[in-house]
Design an enzyme around this catalytic site. Sequence first.
Site, PDB file in Angstrom:
ATOM      1  N   MET E  75      47.931  36.119  25.086  1.00  0.00           N
ATOM      2  CA  MET E  75      48.259  36.894  24.293  1.00  0.00           C
ATOM      3  C   MET E  75      49.458  38.070  24.755  1.00  0.00           C
ATOM      4  O   MET E  75      50.363  39.056  23.976  1.00  0.00           O
ATOM      5  CB  MET E  75      46.974  37.637  23.346  1.00  0.00           C
ATOM      6  CG  MET E  75      46.724  36.909  22.910  1.00  0.00           C
ATOM      7  SD  MET E  75      46.798  35.450  21.699  1.00  0.00           S
ATOM      8  CE  MET E  75      45.950  34.365  21.836  1.00  0.00           C
ATOM      9  N   CYS E  76      49.563  37.521  25.623  1.00  0.00           N
ATOM     10  CA  CYS E  76      50.461  38.861  27.254  1.00  0.00           C
ATOM     11  C   CYS E  76      51.755  38.551  26.945  1.00  0.00           C
ATOM     12  O   CYS E  76      52.391  36.845  26.474  1.00  0.00           O
ATOM     13  CB  CYS E  76      50.385  38.809  28.528  1.00  0.00           C
ATOM     14  SG  CYS E  76      50.812  40.011  29.063  1.00  0.00           S
ATOM     15  N   HIS E  77      52.650  39.530  26.320  1.00  0.00           N
ATOM     16  CA  HIS E  77      54.393  38.842  25.771  1.00  0.00           C
ATOM     17  C   HIS E  77      54.957  38.526  27.621  1.00  0.00           C
ATOM     18  O   HIS E  77      55.264  39.901  28.334  1.00  0.00           O
ATOM     19  CB  HIS E  77      55.120  40.440  25.121  1.00  0.00           C
ATOM     20  CG  HIS E  77      54.662  40.938  23.527  1.00  0.00           C
ATOM     21  ND1 HIS E  77      52.805  41.788  23.387  1.00  0.00           N
ATOM     22  CD2 HIS E  77      54.697  40.285  22.936  1.00  0.00           C
ATOM     23  CE1 HIS E  77      52.923  41.346  22.364  1.00  0.00           C
ATOM     24  NE2 HIS E  77      53.988  40.493  21.990  1.00  0.00           N
ATOM     25  N   MET E 117      49.005  44.431  32.500  1.00  0.00           N
ATOM     26  CA  MET E 117      48.523  42.788  33.233  1.00  0.00           C
ATOM     27  C   MET E 117      49.540  42.523  34.396  1.00  0.00           C
ATOM     28  O   MET E 117      48.383  41.814  34.940  1.00  0.00           O
ATOM     29  CB  MET E 117      49.059  41.744  32.493  1.00  0.00           C
ATOM     30  CG  MET E 117      47.603  42.650  30.503  1.00  0.00           C
ATOM     31  SD  MET E 117      46.196  42.841  31.021  1.00  0.00           S
ATOM     32  CE  MET E 117      45.649  41.956  32.159  1.00  0.00           C
ATOM     33  N   GLU E 118      50.319  42.924  34.633  1.00  0.00           N
ATOM     34  CA  GLU E 118      50.741  42.126  35.494  1.00  0.00           C
ATOM     35  C   GLU E 118      50.543  42.438  36.542  1.00  0.00           C
ATOM     36  O   GLU E 118      50.577  42.229  37.932  1.00  0.00           O
ATOM     37  CB  GLU E 118      52.920  42.478  35.505  1.00  0.00           C
ATOM     38  CG  GLU E 118      53.531  41.458  34.376  1.00  0.00           C
ATOM     39  CD  GLU E 118      53.590  41.771  32.847  1.00  0.00           C
ATOM     40  OE1 GLU E 118      53.034  42.892  32.595  1.00  0.00           O
ATOM     41  OE2 GLU E 118      54.039  41.027  32.067  1.00  0.00           O
ATOM     42  N   ASP E 132      41.126  32.338  49.570  1.00  0.00           N
ATOM     43  CA  ASP E 132      41.173  30.640  49.558  1.00  0.00           C
ATOM     44  C   ASP E 132      42.206  29.768  51.594  1.00  0.00           C
ATOM     45  O   ASP E 132      41.149  29.358  51.675  1.00  0.00           O
ATOM     46  CB  ASP E 132      42.769  30.304  48.869  1.00  0.00           C
ATOM     47  CG  ASP E 132      42.689  28.778  49.185  1.00  0.00           C
ATOM     48  OD1 ASP E 132      42.461  28.178  49.354  1.00  0.00           O
ATOM     49  OD2 ASP E 132      44.012  28.723  49.352  1.00  0.00           O
TER      50      ASP E 132
END
Lengths: 162, 162, 162, 162, 162, 162
Positions: E75-77, E117-118, E132
Amino acid sequence: MSELTHFNEQGRAKMVDVSEKYDTVRTARAKTSILLNEAIYHQIKDGSNKKGDVFAVAQVAGIMSAKNTAQIIPMCHPLALSGVDIEFEWNVNKEASHYEVILYAVVKTKGPTGVEMEALTAASAAALTIYDMCKASGKEMVIGPTMLLEKTGGKSGDYIRS
Amino acid sequence: MSELTHFNEQGRAKMVDVSEKYDTVRTARAKTSILLNEAIYHQIKDGSNKKGDVFAVAQVAGIMSAKNTAQIIPMCHPLALSGVDIEFEWNVNKEASHYEVILYAVVKTKGPTGVEMEALTAASAAALTIYDMCKASGKEMVIGPTMLLEKTGGKSGDYIRS
Amino acid sequence: MSELTHFNEQGRAKMVDVSEKYDTVRTARAKTSILLNEAIYHQIKDGSNKKGDVFAVAQVAGIMSAKNTAQIIPMCHPLALSGVDIEFEWNVNKEASHYEVILYAVVKTKGPTGVEMEALTAASAAALTIYDMCKASGKEMVIGPTMLLEKTGGKSGDYIRS
Amino acid sequence: MSELTHFNEQGRAKMVDVSEKYDTVRTARAKTSILLNEAIYHQIKDGSNKKGDVFAVAQVAGIMSAKNTAQIIPMCHPLALSGVDIEFEWNVNKEASHYEVILYAVVKTKGPTGVEMEALTAASAAALTIYDMCKASGKEMVIGPTMLLEKTGGKSGDYIRS
Amino acid sequence: MSELTHFNEQGRAKMVDVSEKYDTVRTARAKTSILLNEAIYHQIKDGSNKKGDVFAVAQVAGIMSAKNTAQIIPMCHPLALSGVDIEFEWNVNKEASHYEVILYAVVKTKGPTGVEMEALTAASAAALTIYDMCKASGKEMVIGPTMLLEKTGGKSGDYIRS
Amino acid sequence: MSELTHFNEQGRAKMVDVSEKYDTVRTARAKTSILLNEAIYHQIKDGSNKKGDVFAVAQVAGIMSAKNTAQIIPMCHPLALSGVDIEFEWNVNKEASHYEVILYAVVKTKGPTGVEMEALTAASAAALTIYDMCKASGKEMVIGPTMLLEKTGGKSGDYIRS
């Protein structure tokens, strides 16, 4: 005179060769969590979040990220996953104002490398999605600790977190 | 009356069927180069480029592009690569003001089609990344020639560039 | 005692900040080429390649790669491109058995950074696609040299390759 | 007291486990269509569309979407496709002013799950691309119905639409 | 009789409309960490990890994930980022056998929505990449807690974690 | 003598230049449908589908596809969408054994090009996802017709399907 120098062998990034490894069934189970406030807890429980059903969207995000892991983690080998499952569990203590979601990601494949990264990435993406959908009601949410709980399959054998 | 015409058979793009081919170990090694100026040469050597360690970023770009080849090249078959390695070599002749990076990309898989395109794409993406990181100091850089050096595996046999 | 050390400032990769830059119309034009054999030349001309219309597929590959450049080149800024065009030109000398395709990529945007990388990436991807579609008839094809021909727009001004 | 509740088992999204399934050759053939006006019909036939050769671009779009199906459809398993083919057929009745393109997508793989979704997605993407390239001459185009015509391979056996 | 029912309004996922918001400069800074063992600590410090320079690869992973956030978080723009920076800091207490990397991600844009969010996604992807590259030497590593440290810009004003 | 021929101007694919167009608020609303059998109808209603909550997953698929439209449709311009919404409506006539889901996708942006393709692609991806999640209970499902209902904004003005 022309000078020919190799770039430093040491520290050179590569995706290590796994062509000698056998395809076996492999699973991994990772865990993370997200700590949130009471308002967000009720929003998720009541389905009143304005962006939608938080857990439903987070599950899809987790599953799609598991499939995209080799695009997100540079040295990770691509794998055709055979199954992905994301689970949520509420860990709530109202007296202590403790509202927390525990997230588990279980990934399975039949292939030459393990799926630890796919499970950890899926759990992380699901938690980040919860953050995104709820951040209008509180940016102080905390994600993690994030860790591998267990893995099975492959030459290095099974691993269970002690 | 209804008219039914097939679109021209000739020239119709398709991803050709390889389901009859066997999975074998396949390797490919490609080469490209980038010619740059003295200032850029020193920037890379000294690690003074303002965007970061040029070769380190270029290696990651090459490896990730190898994994993405079937998304970049339309008729290329998707393959789960088992290994990717990018190497750099300086070819410098200061008297002649010749500053050049030679790039090699080695790709390996166990699958039904060869990895020539993955090696060529990885080498190209690594060289383009060098261009991007250094272009503030000179846009006259020249990439290539880019070519396949050798491949092994598959029904058509091995190939070594003469 | 706890030791707190910053990772080396020098050589640290970053996507440099361009938020101070203004949105202006910017264009870039890049060039590459691919040298191929006579059989491939006829295949492309006659439309008899078994994978399809070589130039048509290469154009789509170039255009889509221009849009994907910020995914392929790690430190490249994402941009909403306003136009992309790929052109092909035959450079043929039958007496000298010289069969070559020249490729041009022209990219346009209105944004804070230039589109040199988009043009160079588009040209490279189009050439790689020609290689892929024709490699069954000769792996000795050579791509490039690849270079920027010109750019316009932005604070650093216009550039025309001399 | 801490409350531990599992998120509803019912309705929880997951990518179901297919690690027990065998790799067999599997094919699927899907069909869609696009109804368009006379001007667009002539544009495609004459190659006078200002965005390019409509069917050539639509084929590439279909093939690339087949490869990307597991990125577009969340619970779909990733598969290394071995072949993809897109066909177009004109269904035209000038007296009735009926101009329609029929699209077929045929997908093949050797793997643990079927390729129905890949074929349906490829056909849909090819039709959407026709819409995109022609919409300047009429937005009333109608895509579909879209359906699976047949599939072969896998434990559930072959399917032919009746 | 035909029954027409809307799917439940409540809980319906959507990407909320931000077309009324203004483009302003926005920044966000997120933090995470990874706890690892002594062998891995030395491997990273000495550059002896067999997959390459751990921090260099993790930085690229973080930067590329910042650009891909709208693909990972449903839902992130989507936003055209103007700058991304990833920093590492060692938090080591040898007496207590405590080896920890602190990771910071700083993201900047000029756009209608924030970049929290980024920043969180970039930090998470960088930490997952460290996991990893080092997991062959110990799968007990723990990532996080992951949190937002601060953001600036936008109508809701600045935020600094207390 | 060297022969220089341009590839046919006519039919050459390009992403047409829109740098002269102004950024305005634009919306589009598309519609599709999926016809399914009674068992699938009950499965969706009861939430008993083994892959999860069908509409919830389909909504996420639609929204993510809207954001990915420029990757799926080759000549489509990239756009930073400001809002996406997917709606479902049951159209059921039990006497006639008619079970149908109507899907609407509404997309909004502030940019130089319209969002018709984003709305059509979102609706298609959501319908394909329903097919994927339910196909174990019947492969005869039919998707579409798919069409644009309306668009607003841009120089060509508003459009409402008649």
